[in-house]
Design a protein around this motif. Structure first.
Motif, mmCIF file in Angstrom:
data_model
loop_
_atom_site.group_PDB
_atom_site.id
_atom_site.type_symbol
_atom_site.label_atom_id
_atom_site.label_comp_id
_atom_site.label_asym_id
_atom_site.label_seq_id
_atom_site.Cartn_x
_atom_site.Cartn_y
_atom_site.Cartn_z
ATOM 1 N N TRP A 55 0.683 -1.283 0.090
ATOM 2 C CA TRP A 55 0.018 -0.429 -0.217
ATOM 3 C C TRP A 55 0.794 1.033 -0.247
ATOM 4 O O TRP A 55 0.779 2.423 -0.923
ATOM 5 N N SER A 56 2.030 1.044 0.460
ATOM 6 C CA SER A 56 2.924 2.162 0.711
ATOM 7 C C SER A 56 3.155 2.846 -0.965
ATOM 8 O O SER A 56 3.654 3.717 -0.713
ATOM 9 N N VAL A 57 3.442 1.709 -1.145
ATOM 10 C CA VAL A 57 4.038 2.479 -2.863
ATOM 11 C C VAL A 57 3.043 2.269 -3.280
ATOM 12 O O VAL A 57 3.019 3.184 -5.100
ATOM 13 N N ALA A 58 1.520 2.005 -3.240
ATOM 14 C CA ALA A 58 0.376 2.264 -4.122
ATOM 15 C C ALA A 58 0.260 3.171 -3.896
ATOM 16 O O ALA A 58 -0.280 3.818 -5.402
ATOM 17 N N LEU A 59 0.182 3.502 -2.918
ATOM 18 C CA LEU A 59 -0.423 5.312 -2.982
ATOM 19 C C LEU A 59 0.592 6.776 -3.326
ATOM 20 O O LEU A 59 0.241 8.009 -3.440
ATOM 21 N N LYS A 60 1.681 5.606 -3.624
ATOM 22 C CA LYS A 60 2.498 6.868 -4.740
ATOM 23 C C LYS A 60 2.773 7.008 -5.599
ATOM 24 O O LYS A 60 3.695 7.489 -5.936
ATOM 25 N N ASP A 61 1.640 6.163 -6.476
ATOM 26 C CA ASP A 61 2.092 5.524 -7.875
ATOM 27 C C ASP A 61 1.130 6.759 -8.223
ATOM 28 O O ASP A 61 0.488 7.035 -7.704
ATOM 29 N N GLY A 62 1.561 7.454 -9.039
ATOM 30 C CA GLY A 62 1.009 8.184 -9.914
ATOM 31 C C GLY A 62 -0.504 7.930 -11.256
ATOM 32 O O GLY A 62 -1.129 8.724 -11.038
ATOM 33 N N SER A 63 -0.059 7.024 -11.869
ATOM 34 C CA SER A 63 -1.094 6.138 -12.060
ATOM 35 C C SER A 63 -2.192 5.674 -11.446
ATOM 36 O O SER A 63 -3.652 5.896 -11.706
ATOM 37 N N VAL A 64 -2.354 5.246 -10.501
ATOM 38 C CA VAL A 64 -3.149 5.124 -9.000
ATOM 39 C C VAL A 64 -4.137 6.336 -8.787
ATOM 40 O O VAL A 64 -5.156 6.779 -8.904
ATOM 41 N N LEU A 65 -3.288 7.644 -8.656
ATOM 42 C CA LEU A 65 -3.667 8.432 -7.524
ATOM 43 C C LEU A 65 -4.521 9.590 -8.834
ATOM 44 O O LEU A 65 -5.221 10.318 -8.571
ATOM 45 N N TRP A 66 -3.827 9.663 -10.391
ATOM 46 C CA TRP A 66 -4.499 10.179 -11.763
ATOM 47 C C TRP A 66 -6.026 9.146 -11.567
ATOM 48 O O TRP A 66 -7.136 9.408 -11.552
ATOM 49 N N ALA A 67 -6.290 8.297 -11.770
ATOM 50 C CA ALA A 67 -7.371 6.867 -11.548
ATOM 51 C C ALA A 67 -8.056 7.775 -10.602
ATOM 52 O O ALA A 67 -8.943 7.799 -11.061
ATOM 53 N N LEU A 68 -7.467 7.662 -9.547
ATOM 54 C CA LEU A 68 -8.732 8.075 -8.254
ATOM 55 C C LEU A 68 -9.384 9.140 -7.691
ATOM 56 O O LEU A 68 -10.776 9.544 -8.424
ATOM 57 N N TRP A 121 -14.555 6.132 -16.610
ATOM 58 C CA TRP A 121 -14.076 5.161 -15.675
ATOM 59 C C TRP A 121 -13.361 4.830 -15.417
ATOM 60 O O TRP A 121 -12.566 4.256 -15.916
ATOM 61 N N GLN A 122 -12.456 4.691 -14.120
ATOM 62 C CA GLN A 122 -10.549 4.620 -14.571
ATOM 63 C C GLN A 122 -10.268 3.563 -12.980
ATOM 64 O O GLN A 122 -10.218 3.309 -12.139
ATOM 65 N N PRO A 123 -10.509 1.969 -13.728
ATOM 66 C CA PRO A 123 -9.870 1.094 -12.747
ATOM 67 C C PRO A 123 -8.943 1.325 -12.043
ATOM 68 O O PRO A 123 -7.884 1.492 -12.640
ATOM 69 N N VAL A 124 -8.516 1.373 -11.036
ATOM 70 C CA VAL A 124 -7.116 1.123 -10.523
ATOM 71 C C VAL A 124 -6.650 0.008 -10.370
ATOM 72 O O VAL A 124 -6.958 -1.128 -8.741
ATOM 73 N N THR A 125 -6.216 -0.665 -11.048
ATOM 74 C CA THR A 125 -5.070 -1.611 -10.676
ATOM 75 C C THR A 125 -3.695 -1.927 -10.516
ATOM 76 O O THR A 125 -3.440 -3.416 -10.254
ATOM 77 N N GLY A 126 -3.373 -0.705 -10.324
ATOM 78 C CA GLY A 126 -2.412 -1.199 -9.410
ATOM 79 C C GLY A 126 -2.452 -0.825 -7.708
ATOM 80 O O GLY A 126 -1.120 -0.574 -7.737
ATOM 81 N N ALA A 127 -3.310 -1.093 -7.043
ATOM 82 C CA ALA A 127 -3.178 -0.998 -5.742
ATOM 83 C C ALA A 127 -3.285 -2.750 -5.567
ATOM 84 O O ALA A 127 -4.344 -2.680 -6.558
ATOM 85 N N PRO A 128 -3.419 -2.526 -3.819
ATOM 86 C CA PRO A 128 -3.428 -4.208 -3.682
ATOM 87 C C PRO A 128 -5.667 -4.159 -3.314
ATOM 88 O O PRO A 128 -6.073 -3.179 -3.084
ATOM 89 N N CYS A 129 -5.896 -4.902 -3.639
ATOM 90 C CA CYS A 129 -7.430 -5.092 -3.612
ATOM 91 C C CYS A 129 -7.413 -5.100 -1.744
ATOM 92 O O CYS A 129 -6.860 -5.544 -1.254
ATOM 93 N N LEU A 130 -8.818 -4.654 -1.114
ATOM 94 C CA LEU A 130 -8.810 -4.515 0.302
ATOM 95 C C LEU A 130 -9.398 -6.096 0.535
ATOM 96 O O LEU A 130 -9.197 -6.196 1.812
ATOM 97 N N TRP A 131 -10.612 -6.264 -0.244
ATOM 98 C CA TRP A 131 -10.443 -7.757 0.576
ATOM 99 C C TRP A 131 -10.421 -8.950 -1.456
ATOM 100 O O TRP A 131 -10.969 -8.090 -2.513
ATOM 101 N N SER A 132 -10.491 -9.959 -1.712
ATOM 102 C CA SER A 132 -10.490 -10.598 -2.536
ATOM 103 C C SER A 132 -10.537 -12.266 -2.041
ATOM 104 O O SER A 132 -9.375 -13.057 -1.443
#
Length: 278
Positions: A55-68, A121-132
Motif C-alpha cells: 500500500w505504501s508504494v501504491a498510494l505514491k504511484d502517479g497512475s493510481v492517484l490520477w485514476a482516483l 471511469w478509471q479502474p485502479v489496477t496498480g494497488a492491492p484489493c481490500l479483500w479478494s
C-alpha cells in the motif's frame, strides 16, 4: 386548439424519446455495478488489483492517484447534478422554464451523467484489493452467490420502483397530466404521500448497499464508488416516524386488498365447483 394539440404531441414525443435513453443507461449501470466486476473475477480476463504491491508504494504511484482523481471528479459530477436539480430553488426555476418536462429533463441529465461516469471511469489496477476471495472452492461459489444476490436485489429494486409510481418518476405522468389539463400528478397525491416522496425518492437503500459492497474482490476504485454512493444515499434521505407510519398503513392497506381479492377468488371457485357438483 391546433396549437394545443401540437404542443401536447411535442411534449409526448420528447418524454417518450427520453425513455429508451434512460432504460439503456439503467441497463448499462447494472452491467457496470454488477456484471462486469463479478464476471471479470470469475474469468480472470482482467486484472482487478495487484496484491504483490504494498500500500505504501501504491498510494505514491502517479497512475493510481490520477485514476482516483478522475473517478472522484466523475462522482462529484454525478452527485452535483443529482443534488442541484433536486434543490428547491433550482427545481422551481427549471419548473418555470420546462414545465411538465422538468422531471424528464432531470431523468435525462441523470442518465447522461451516469453514461459519462461509466464511460470515463478509471479502474485502479496498480494497488492491492481490500479483500479478494481466491481460494477454492469459494473462488467459484462465492462469485456465483454474489451474482445470485445481485440479481435478486436488482429485481427488488425494479419492483419497488414500479410500486412507487414509475411513470411519475420518469416524467411520463407529468406530461400525460399536462396534456389532459390535470396539473402536477404529485399534487393529486395525499399530503402524507407527498411528504414521504420528498424524503424518500429512491427507496433502494438496502438493496443498493448489497450491490455496492458484496463482491468477490474489492478494488480501491470500487471502494471509492461504494463509499461515495452509500454516503450520498444515506444523507439524501430523512425518514421520520410520520413517514414510517404512513408506509406501514399503506402496506397494510395493500395487504388487506390483496387478501380480499384472494378470498373472493377462492369463494368464486368454490361456488363454481358446487354448481358443477349439483
Amino acid at each position: 386548439m391546433a396549437s394545443v394539440t401540437v404542443r401536447s404531441w411535442a411534449l409526448c414525443t420528447v418524454a417518450l424519446l427520453n425513455l429508451p435513453f434512460v432504460f439503456i443507461s439503467g441497463a448499462d449501470f447494472i452491467r457496470f455495478l454488477s456484471f462486469r466486476p463479478i464476471y471479470h473475477n470469475i474469468t480472470g480476463e482482467t486484472t482487478l488489483c495487484q496484491d504483490s504491491i504494498p500500500w505504501s508504494v501504491a498510494l505514491k504511484d502517479g497512475s493510481v492517484l490520477w485514476a482516483l482523481f478522475v473517478d472522484l471528479t466523475l462522482l462529484a459530477l454525478f452527485t452535483a447534478q443529482h443534488s442541484l436539480m433536486a434543490w428547491s430553488p433550482v427545481k422551481q426555476a427549471l419548473q418555470s422554464v420546462l414545465g411538465a418536462l422538468n422531471r424528464t429533463a432531470y431523468c435525462f441529465t441523470t442518465a447522461l451523467t451516469l453514461q459519462i461516469l461509466m464511460r470515463y471511469w478509471q479502474p485502479v489496477t496498480g494497488a492491492p484489493c481490500l479483500w479478494s476471495v481466491r481460494h477454492a472452492p469459494w473462488s467459484i461459489w462465492f462469485p456465483l452467490l454474489c451474482f445470485a444476490l445481485h440479481f435478486l436485489c436488482w429485481a427488488i429494486i425494479c419492483s419497488i420502483l414500479l410500486i412507487f409510481d414509475y411513470p411519475e418518476l420518469l416524467g411520463i405522468k407529468q406530461v400525460y397530466f399536462e396534456c389532459l389539463g390535470l396539473g402536477d400528478p404529485l399534487s393529486q397525491k395525499p399530503p402524507p404521500a407527498q411528504r414521504l416522496l420528498s424524503h424518500f425518492r429512491h427507496p433502494i437503500c438496502l438493496e443498493l448497499a448489497v450491490i455496492l459492497w458484496l463482491l468477490p474482490s474489492l478494488s480501491l476504485d470500487r471502494l471509492l464508488l461504494a463509499g461515495t454512493l452509500s454516503a450520498y444515499v444515506a444523507l439524501a434521505h430523512s425518514l421520520d416516524k410520520q413517514d414510517l407510519a404512513y408506509l406501514c398503513a399503506h402496506l397494510k392497506t395493500k395487504v388487506l386488498l390483496f387478501a380480499e381479492t384472494q378470498r373472493g377468488s377462492v369463494e368464486q371457485n368454490g361456488s363454481n365447483h358446487k354448481e358443477k357438483g349439483g
